[in-house]
Design a protein around this motif. Structure first.
Motif, PDB file in Angstrom:
ATOM      1  N   GLY A  84       0.795  -1.229   0.000  1.00 43.59           N
ATOM      2  CA  GLY A  84       0.000   0.000   0.000  1.00 43.59           C
ATOM      3  C   GLY A  84       0.824   1.274   0.000  1.00 43.59           C
ATOM      4  O   GLY A  84       0.282   2.353   0.186  1.00 43.59           O
ATOM      5  N   GLY A  85       2.117   1.162  -0.233  1.00 42.17           N
ATOM      6  CA  GLY A  85       2.957   2.356  -0.278  1.00 42.17           C
ATOM      7  C   GLY A  85       3.065   2.904  -1.689  1.00 42.17           C
ATOM      8  O   GLY A  85       2.677   2.250  -2.661  1.00 42.17           O
ATOM      9  N   ASN A  86       3.577   4.142  -1.771  1.00 40.76           N
ATOM     10  CA  ASN A  86       3.783   4.728  -3.097  1.00 40.76           C
ATOM     11  C   ASN A  86       5.160   5.361  -3.260  1.00 40.76           C
ATOM     12  O   ASN A  86       5.437   5.983  -4.277  1.00 40.76           O
ATOM     13  CB  ASN A  86       2.680   5.713  -3.451  1.00 40.76           C
ATOM     14  N   ARG A  87       6.040   5.193  -2.262  1.00 41.40           N
ATOM     15  CA  ARG A  87       7.427   5.662  -2.356  1.00 41.40           C
ATOM     16  C   ARG A  87       8.331   4.652  -1.657  1.00 41.40           C
ATOM     17  O   ARG A  87       7.949   4.061  -0.642  1.00 41.40           O
ATOM     18  CB  ARG A  87       7.636   7.014  -1.652  1.00 41.40           C
ATOM     19  N   VAL A  88       9.541   4.485  -2.184  1.00 37.62           N
ATOM     20  CA  VAL A  88      10.571   3.701  -1.501  1.00 37.62           C
ATOM     21  C   VAL A  88      11.820   4.564  -1.386  1.00 37.62           C
ATOM     22  O   VAL A  88      12.130   5.353  -2.279  1.00 37.62           O
ATOM     23  CB  VAL A  88      10.903   2.371  -2.216  1.00 37.62           C
ATOM     24  N   VAL A  89      12.510   4.419  -0.265  1.00 40.86           N
ATOM     25  CA  VAL A  89      13.731   5.170   0.004  1.00 40.86           C
ATOM     26  C   VAL A  89      14.816   4.181   0.430  1.00 40.86           C
ATOM     27  O   VAL A  89      14.614   3.413   1.379  1.00 40.86           O
ATOM     28  CB  VAL A  89      13.509   6.213   1.129  1.00 40.86           C
ATOM     29  N   PRO A  90      15.967   4.174  -0.252  1.00 42.20           N
ATOM     30  CA  PRO A  90      17.058   3.292   0.181  1.00 42.20           C
ATOM     31  C   PRO A  90      17.494   3.640   1.604  1.00 42.20           C
ATOM     32  O   PRO A  90      17.675   4.815   1.928  1.00 42.20           O
ATOM     33  CB  PRO A  90      18.184   3.589  -0.805  1.00 42.20           C
ATOM     34  N   GLU A  91      17.631   2.616   2.442  1.00 41.90           N
ATOM     35  CA  GLU A  91      18.059   2.828   3.825  1.00 41.90           C
ATOM     36  C   GLU A  91      19.398   2.167   4.117  1.00 41.90           C
ATOM     37  O   GLU A  91      19.894   2.273   5.231  1.00 41.90           O
ATOM     38  CB  GLU A  91      16.984   2.316   4.797  1.00 41.90           C
ATOM     39  N   SER A  92      19.942   1.474   3.138  1.00 45.48           N
ATOM     40  CA  SER A  92      21.252   0.840   3.297  1.00 45.48           C
ATOM     41  C   SER A  92      21.943   0.818   1.940  1.00 45.48           C
ATOM     42  O   SER A  92      21.329   1.084   0.914  1.00 45.48           O
ATOM     43  CB  SER A  92      21.102  -0.586   3.841  1.00 45.48           C
ATOM     44  N   THR A  93      23.207   0.492   1.983  1.00 46.35           N
ATOM     45  CA  THR A  93      23.942   0.273   0.732  1.00 46.35           C
ATOM     46  C   THR A  93      23.741  -1.185   0.319  1.00 46.35           C
ATOM     47  O   THR A  93      23.247  -1.994   1.106  1.00 46.35           O
ATOM     48  CB  THR A  93      25.438   0.574   0.911  1.00 46.35           C
ATOM     49  N   ILE A  94      24.150  -1.504  -0.879  1.00 43.56           N
ATOM     50  CA  ILE A  94      24.060  -2.887  -1.350  1.00 43.56           C
ATOM     51  C   ILE A  94      25.208  -3.679  -0.736  1.00 43.56           C
ATOM     52  O   ILE A  94      26.362  -3.301  -0.852  1.00 43.56           O
ATOM     53  CB  ILE A  94      24.147  -2.952  -2.881  1.00 43.56           C
ATOM     54  N   GLU A  95      24.862  -4.771  -0.068  1.00 42.62           N
ATOM     55  CA  GLU A  95      25.857  -5.667   0.533  1.00 42.62           C
ATOM     56  C   GLU A  95      25.520  -7.093   0.127  1.00 42.62           C
ATOM     57  O   GLU A  95      24.457  -7.599   0.498  1.00 42.62           O
ATOM     58  CB  GLU A  95      25.841  -5.547   2.058  1.00 42.62           C
ATOM     59  N   GLU A  96      26.375  -7.712  -0.656  1.00 47.39           N
ATOM     60  CA  GLU A  96      26.190  -9.082  -1.124  1.00 47.39           C
ATOM     61  C   GLU A  96      24.826  -9.271  -1.780  1.00 47.39           C
ATOM     62  O   GLU A  96      24.131 -10.269  -1.552  1.00 47.39           O
ATOM     63  CB  GLU A  96      26.388 -10.070   0.024  1.00 47.39           C
ATOM     64  N   GLY A  97      24.418  -8.296  -2.584  1.00 44.96           N
ATOM     65  CA  GLY A  97      23.170  -8.386  -3.321  1.00 44.96           C
ATOM     66  C   GLY A  97      21.927  -8.057  -2.513  1.00 44.96           C
ATOM     67  O   GLY A  97      20.817  -8.246  -2.985  1.00 44.96           O
ATOM     68  N   ARG A  98      22.091  -7.542  -1.299  1.00 38.02           N
ATOM     69  CA  ARG A  98      20.949  -7.215  -0.425  1.00 38.02           C
ATOM     70  C   ARG A  98      20.897  -5.710  -0.162  1.00 38.02           C
ATOM     71  O   ARG A  98      21.927  -5.057  -0.059  1.00 38.02           O
ATOM     72  CB  ARG A  98      21.072  -7.926   0.920  1.00 38.02           C
ATOM     73  N   GLN A  99      19.660  -5.196  -0.015  1.00 38.76           N
ATOM     74  CA  GLN A  99      19.478  -3.795   0.317  1.00 38.76           C
ATOM     75  C   GLN A  99      18.128  -3.615   1.011  1.00 38.76           C
ATOM     76  O   GLN A  99      17.175  -4.341   0.731  1.00 38.76           O
ATOM     77  CB  GLN A  99      19.531  -2.928  -0.948  1.00 38.76           C
TER      78      GLN A  99
END
Length: 106
Positions: A84-99
């Protein structure tokens, strides 16, 4: 001898083609979600988080950072749309393909 190399060359070609294409398609719900910055969501309500992951290498071949980032964003958009959201904000860097992404309703 040349015929023995044909399957190996075909497999290598498929591997390279797979590295160049995005495997993650955005769902109809995800289409309504956009990538934002923390400054963009100051007046929005945080409704959750999306912990997403994608392959960062295939058969010991590193995938491009841009392609990996695109797939992670698409996965986060899909999760946010389903929640039900309409925005996403990165909260971490990419580490081993995860974020991790925050999910917001604005």
């Amino acid at each position: 001898m040349a015929n023995a190399r044909l399957p190996l060359l075909a497999a290598a070609a498929l591997l390279l083609a797979a590295c160049g294409n995005s495997w993650v398609q955005v769902t109809p719900e995800g289409e309504r979600v956009s990538l934002a910055t923390a400054a963009d969501v100051g007046n929005c309500r945080r409704i959750g988080a999306a912990n997403v992951n994608a392959l960062d290498s295939i058969a010991f071949v590193d995938r491009g950072a841009n392609r990996l980032q695109e797939e992670l964003v698409n996965l986060a958009r899909n999760e946010a749309g389903a929640a039900g959201g309409n925005r996403v904000v990165p909260e971490s860097t990419i580490e081993e393909g995860r974020q991790t992404f925050g999910i917001y309703q604005c």
